[in-house]
Scaffold this motif. Structure first.
Motif, PDB file in Angstrom:
ATOM      1  N   PRO A   1       0.858  -1.171  -0.147  1.00  0.00           N
ATOM      2  CA  PRO A   1      -0.052  -0.024   0.072  1.00  0.00           C
ATOM      3  C   PRO A   1       0.931   1.170   0.106  1.00  0.00           C
ATOM      4  O   PRO A   1       0.453   2.345  -0.030  1.00  0.00           O
ATOM      5  CB  PRO A   1      -0.818  -0.133   1.299  1.00  0.00           C
ATOM      6  N   TRP A   2       2.196   0.978   0.059  1.00  0.00           N
ATOM      7  CA  TRP A   2       2.944   2.338  -0.065  1.00  0.00           C
ATOM      8  C   TRP A   2       3.667   2.582  -1.494  1.00  0.00           C
ATOM      9  O   TRP A   2       3.772   1.539  -2.171  1.00  0.00           O
ATOM     10  CB  TRP A   2       4.272   2.094   1.260  1.00  0.00           C
ATOM     11  N   PRO A   3       4.016   3.765  -1.628  1.00  0.00           N
ATOM     12  CA  PRO A   3       4.569   3.926  -2.978  1.00  0.00           C
ATOM     13  C   PRO A   3       5.948   3.218  -3.081  1.00  0.00           C
ATOM     14  O   PRO A   3       6.473   3.103  -2.178  1.00  0.00           O
ATOM     15  CB  PRO A   3       4.775   5.573  -2.874  1.00  0.00           C
ATOM     16  N   THR A   4       6.018   2.774  -4.650  1.00  0.00           N
ATOM     17  CA  THR A   4       7.393   2.143  -4.575  1.00  0.00           C
ATOM     18  C   THR A   4       8.781   2.701  -4.474  1.00  0.00           C
ATOM     19  O   THR A   4       9.664   2.175  -4.218  1.00  0.00           O
ATOM     20  CB  THR A   4       7.300   1.308  -5.937  1.00  0.00           C
ATOM     21  N   ASP A   5       8.382   4.118  -4.558  1.00  0.00           N
ATOM     22  CA  ASP A   5       9.644   5.099  -4.652  1.00  0.00           C
ATOM     23  C   ASP A   5      10.124   5.437  -3.442  1.00  0.00           C
ATOM     24  O   ASP A   5      10.967   6.372  -3.189  1.00  0.00           O
ATOM     25  CB  ASP A   5       9.733   6.089  -5.776  1.00  0.00           C
ATOM     26  N   THR A   6       9.270   5.225  -2.419  1.00  0.00           N
ATOM     27  CA  THR A   6       9.418   6.160  -1.083  1.00  0.00           C
ATOM     28  C   THR A   6      10.695   5.298  -0.229  1.00  0.00           C
ATOM     29  O   THR A   6      10.916   4.126  -0.434  1.00  0.00           O
ATOM     30  CB  THR A   6       8.205   6.067   0.019  1.00  0.00           C
ATOM     31  N   SER A   7      11.638   6.190   0.295  1.00  0.00           N
ATOM     32  CA  SER A   7      12.683   5.900   1.214  1.00  0.00           C
ATOM     33  C   SER A   7      12.313   6.119   2.428  1.00  0.00           C
ATOM     34  O   SER A   7      13.206   5.513   3.586  1.00  0.00           O
ATOM     35  CB  SER A   7      13.822   6.339   0.811  1.00  0.00           C
ATOM     36  N   ALA A   8      11.085   6.371   2.850  1.00  0.00           N
ATOM     37  CA  ALA A   8      10.787   6.785   4.324  1.00  0.00           C
ATOM     38  C   ALA A   8      10.485   5.553   4.918  1.00  0.00           C
ATOM     39  O   ALA A   8      10.317   4.330   4.453  1.00  0.00           O
ATOM     40  CB  ALA A   8       9.325   7.598   4.438  1.00  0.00           C
ATOM     41  N   MET A   9      10.465   5.456   6.300  1.00  0.00           N
ATOM     42  CA  MET A   9      10.350   4.292   7.267  1.00  0.00           C
ATOM     43  C   MET A   9       8.623   4.047   7.015  1.00  0.00           C
ATOM     44  O   MET A   9       7.963   4.978   7.277  1.00  0.00           O
ATOM     45  CB  MET A   9      10.732   4.711   8.643  1.00  0.00           C
ATOM     46  N   LYS A  10       8.354   2.792   6.739  1.00  0.00           N
ATOM     47  CA  LYS A  10       6.906   2.749   6.457  1.00  0.00           C
ATOM     48  C   LYS A  10       6.127   1.888   7.918  1.00  0.00           C
ATOM     49  O   LYS A  10       6.752   0.959   8.097  1.00  0.00           O
ATOM     50  CB  LYS A  10       6.697   1.832   5.330  1.00  0.00           C
ATOM     51  N   ILE A  11       5.385   2.663   8.395  1.00  0.00           N
ATOM     52  CA  ILE A  11       4.645   2.274   9.671  1.00  0.00           C
ATOM     53  C   ILE A  11       3.085   2.118   9.385  1.00  0.00           C
ATOM     54  O   ILE A  11       2.541   3.114   8.998  1.00  0.00           O
ATOM     55  CB  ILE A  11       4.984   3.204  10.579  1.00  0.00           C
ATOM     56  N   ALA A  12       2.854   0.844   9.865  1.00  0.00           N
ATOM     57  CA  ALA A  12       1.379   0.598   9.628  1.00  0.00           C
ATOM     58  C   ALA A  12       0.820   0.588  10.920  1.00  0.00           C
ATOM     59  O   ALA A  12       1.291   0.018  11.981  1.00  0.00           O
ATOM     60  CB  ALA A  12       1.108  -0.684   9.277  1.00  0.00           C
ATOM     61  N   VAL A  13      -0.241   1.556  11.343  1.00  0.00           N
ATOM     62  CA  VAL A  13      -1.110   1.389  12.412  1.00  0.00           C
ATOM     63  C   VAL A  13      -2.479   0.822  12.269  1.00  0.00           C
ATOM     64  O   VAL A  13      -3.238   1.522  11.461  1.00  0.00           O
ATOM     65  CB  VAL A  13      -1.189   3.219  12.919  1.00  0.00           C
ATOM     66  N   VAL A  14      -2.814  -0.407  13.022  1.00  0.00           N
ATOM     67  CA  VAL A  14      -4.070  -0.954  12.622  1.00  0.00           C
ATOM     68  C   VAL A  14      -4.726  -1.228  13.913  1.00  0.00           C
ATOM     69  O   VAL A  14      -4.068  -1.749  14.840  1.00  0.00           O
ATOM     70  CB  VAL A  14      -3.577  -2.272  11.932  1.00  0.00           C
ATOM     71  N   ALA A  15      -6.076  -0.894  14.046  1.00  0.00           N
ATOM     72  CA  ALA A  15      -6.678  -0.926  15.071  1.00  0.00           C
ATOM     73  C   ALA A  15      -7.763  -2.017  15.467  1.00  0.00           C
ATOM     74  O   ALA A  15      -8.871  -1.954  15.545  1.00  0.00           O
ATOM     75  CB  ALA A  15      -7.560   0.458  15.116  1.00  0.00           C
ATOM     76  N   GLY A  16      -7.251  -3.163  15.087  1.00  0.00           N
ATOM     77  CA  GLY A  16      -7.970  -4.430  15.256  1.00  0.00           C
ATOM     78  C   GLY A  16      -9.312  -4.478  14.880  1.00  0.00           C
ATOM     79  O   GLY A  16     -10.220  -4.613  15.712  1.00  0.00           O
ATOM     80  N   GLY A  17      -9.646  -4.075  13.646  1.00  0.00           N
ATOM     81  CA  GLY A  17     -11.146  -4.030  13.155  1.00  0.00           C
ATOM     82  C   GLY A  17     -11.599  -2.848  13.339  1.00  0.00           C
ATOM     83  O   GLY A  17     -12.643  -2.538  12.467  1.00  0.00           O
ATOM     84  N   GLY A  18     -11.240  -1.973  14.105  1.00  0.00           N
ATOM     85  CA  GLY A  18     -11.934  -0.641  14.402  1.00  0.00           C
ATOM     86  C   GLY A  18     -13.202  -0.472  14.715  1.00  0.00           C
ATOM     87  O   GLY A  18     -13.705   0.621  14.727  1.00  0.00           O
ATOM     88  N   GLY A  19     -13.617  -1.540  15.526  1.00  0.00           N
ATOM     89  CA  GLY A  19     -15.032  -1.400  15.913  1.00  0.00           C
ATOM     90  C   GLY A  19     -15.273  -1.231  17.366  1.00  0.00           C
ATOM     91  O   GLY A  19     -16.311  -1.257  17.977  1.00  0.00           O
ATOM     92  N   HIS A  20     -14.082  -1.330  18.218  1.00  0.00           N
ATOM     93  CA  HIS A  20     -14.191  -1.196  19.705  1.00  0.00           C
ATOM     94  C   HIS A  20     -14.110   0.438  20.279  1.00  0.00           C
ATOM     95  O   HIS A  20     -13.419   1.080  19.451  1.00  0.00           O
ATOM     96  CB  HIS A  20     -12.995  -2.146  20.264  1.00  0.00           C
ATOM     97  N   ALA A  21     -14.567   0.405  21.399  1.00  0.00           N
ATOM     98  CA  ALA A  21     -14.799   1.653  22.071  1.00  0.00           C
ATOM     99  C   ALA A  21     -13.178   2.256  21.983  1.00  0.00           C
ATOM    100  O   ALA A  21     -13.066   3.496  22.220  1.00  0.00           O
ATOM    101  CB  ALA A  21     -15.503   1.619  23.297  1.00  0.00           C
ATOM    102  N   ASP A  22     -12.293   1.556  22.262  1.00  0.00           N
ATOM    103  CA  ASP A  22     -10.789   2.121  22.419  1.00  0.00           C
ATOM    104  C   ASP A  22     -10.184   2.283  21.326  1.00  0.00           C
ATOM    105  O   ASP A  22      -8.849   2.831  21.267  1.00  0.00           O
ATOM    106  CB  ASP A  22     -10.048   0.840  23.394  1.00  0.00           C
ATOM    107  N   ALA A  23     -10.642   2.100  20.176  1.00  0.00           N
ATOM    108  CA  ALA A  23      -9.985   2.264  18.876  1.00  0.00           C
ATOM    109  C   ALA A  23      -9.525   3.645  18.837  1.00  0.00           C
ATOM    110  O   ALA A  23      -8.429   4.143  18.189  1.00  0.00           O
ATOM    111  CB  ALA A  23     -10.861   1.736  17.613  1.00  0.00           C
ATOM    112  N   PRO A  24     -10.371   4.765  18.953  1.00  0.00           N
ATOM    113  CA  PRO A  24      -9.850   6.265  18.691  1.00  0.00           C
ATOM    114  C   PRO A  24      -8.776   6.547  19.763  1.00  0.00           C
ATOM    115  O   PRO A  24      -7.779   7.218  19.345  1.00  0.00           O
ATOM    116  CB  PRO A  24     -10.864   7.097  19.115  1.00  0.00           C
ATOM    117  N   GLY A  25      -8.645   6.227  20.890  1.00  0.00           N
ATOM    118  CA  GLY A  25      -7.638   6.317  21.705  1.00  0.00           C
ATOM    119  C   GLY A  25      -6.421   5.905  21.309  1.00  0.00           C
ATOM    120  O   GLY A  25      -5.458   6.080  21.502  1.00  0.00           O
TER     121      GLY A  25
END
Length: 383
Positions: free
Chosen positions: A174-198
């Motif tokens: 999902p990242w551009p092929t030409d990026t040299s940046a550190m690629k960090i994925a932040v994934v909230a376990g389905g995103g359906g729980h009350a603690d996801a925004p925090g």
């Protein structure tokens, strides 16, 4: 002979959905049809090409679970009618952890063979006793992460299987092929729980604090909230690079394989995906009603490249420093431990149904009419 397996997927996250897709994919490879009944429409089911039917659900729709907030009160006659229309006497039914009442009772009335997938639950220390008490028409339980176990307890057959991980349909980044940046994925376990925004906001602030300690190439952050997320994501100022927020990416993307590091919750499915990818990860265990995410982490600790953190920026930043301190070179391969539980479940289920004869109206059943009339009418069956 039975040629279709029917399941119900519950919840705002993707845990039940992902696991059942893994099993139904194996069933499809063996020539069997599937039908997934769902609490809400799931894009992931569409992407894997399975039919789905949405059922009205509320807290009374699940057997033996003191849950609240699953939806407003509904007319259960509609759910009964939908299940009655969908389910055939020659079907087999596979439940995943939760048991949907209308599906269970209609399947019992038709004497459909029923099976249950079980992963650790605080409220079910003895799953066989739970089944014997609440759902006696279920004849077999698949215990995830307990391969080799085969015994009978409380009249229920227990079959231990390896863990389950859903297959990806592609390996795109999902990242551009030409990026040299550190690629960090932040994934909230389905995103359906009350603690996801925090969790998401703590993770992004933790990335900023980590980057301020010296990341010359900058960061490229991908935030996956989950398709049913209804909170807000606040991007803090001062992050040295782009932040992209998406509710969902299809199974054609291999997010963890292409990430430099990840920050995630620690649900069962997420942990299995992290084991597969070996991505350096900061894991922030979430608090759930019955699940204990620290148990999943402990069970997979030897096969993870992870640091456990609290849901605050400083702890997340420390975790990133810990998992990346040895550099970002090639990842060590995961130790041999194939998560082929889906294949084992599919094979055993079909073997059990075939041995039963697949004859409509025979075998394990429960003669109760819908919604729990005379419990004395329940009848046990050989396992």
């Amino acid at each position: 002979m039975t040629r279709r397996v029917v399941s119900f997927t519950w919840g705002r996250g993707l845990g039940h959905v992902s696991r059942l897709i893994a099993v139904h994919t194996e069933l499809r490879a063996r020539g069997w049809d599937s039908l997934l009944l769902t609490e809400r429409h799931q894009r992931l089911i569409d992407d894997h090409g399975f039919p789905q039917t949405v059922l009205p659900t509320d807290a009374e729709s699940l057997v033996g679970e003191p849950l609240h907030g699953t939806g407003p009160a509904v007319d259960h006659r509609l759910a009964q009618a939908l299940v009655a229309q969908a389910l055939r006497a020659e079907d087999a039914v596979l439940h995943d952890v939760t048991v949907q009442r209308e599906l269970y009772e209609r399947a019992a009335h038709l004497s459909c063979p029923q099976f249950l997938v079980h992963r650790f639950q605080r409220n079910r220390p003895d799953p066989a006793a739970w089944v014997a008490r609440h759902t006696p028409a279920i004849g077999r339980i698949y215990l995830l992460g307990d391969p080799g176990r085969h015994d009978v307890a409380h009249g229920v057959r227990l079959v231990g299987v390896p863990n389950v991980v859903r297959r990806l349909l592609g390996t795109r980044s999902p990242w551009p092929t030409d990026t040299s940046a550190m690629k960090i994925a932040v994934v909230a376990g389905g995103g359906g729980h009350a603690d996801a925004p925090g969790f998401l906001n703590a993770a992004l602030n933790g990335v900023r604090e980590f980057a301020r300690r010296g990341v010359p190439e900058g960061v490229d952050v991908l935030v996956l909230t989950g398709p049913h997320f209804d909170g807000q994501v606040l991007v803090p100022p001062g992050l040295p690079g782009p932040v992209r927020v998406a509710p969902y990416l299809g199974p054609g993307f291999d997010i963890y394989r292409h990430a430099t590091a990840a920050i995630t919750h620690a649900g069962y499915n997420t942990v299995q995906e992290l084991v597969r990818s070996r991505v350096p990860t900061v894991v922030v265990p979430g608090v759930r009603d019955f699940d204990d995410q620290r148990v999943h982490l402990e069970a997979a600790a030897a096969r993870l490249n992870a640091a456990v953190a609290d849901a605050d920026a400083h702890s997340v930043a420390q975790g990133l420093t810990a998992v990346l301190r040895t550099g970002t070179g090639p990842r060590p391969p995961a130790p041999p431990d194939p998560a082929d539980g889906a294949s084992r479940i599919a094979g055993d289920l079909l073997e059990a149904v075939t041995a039963r004869g697949g004859t409509p109206g025979r075998g394990c059943g429960d003669s109760r009419e819908p919604h729990g009339q005379d419990p004395s009418a329940q009848r046990r069956c050989p396992r």
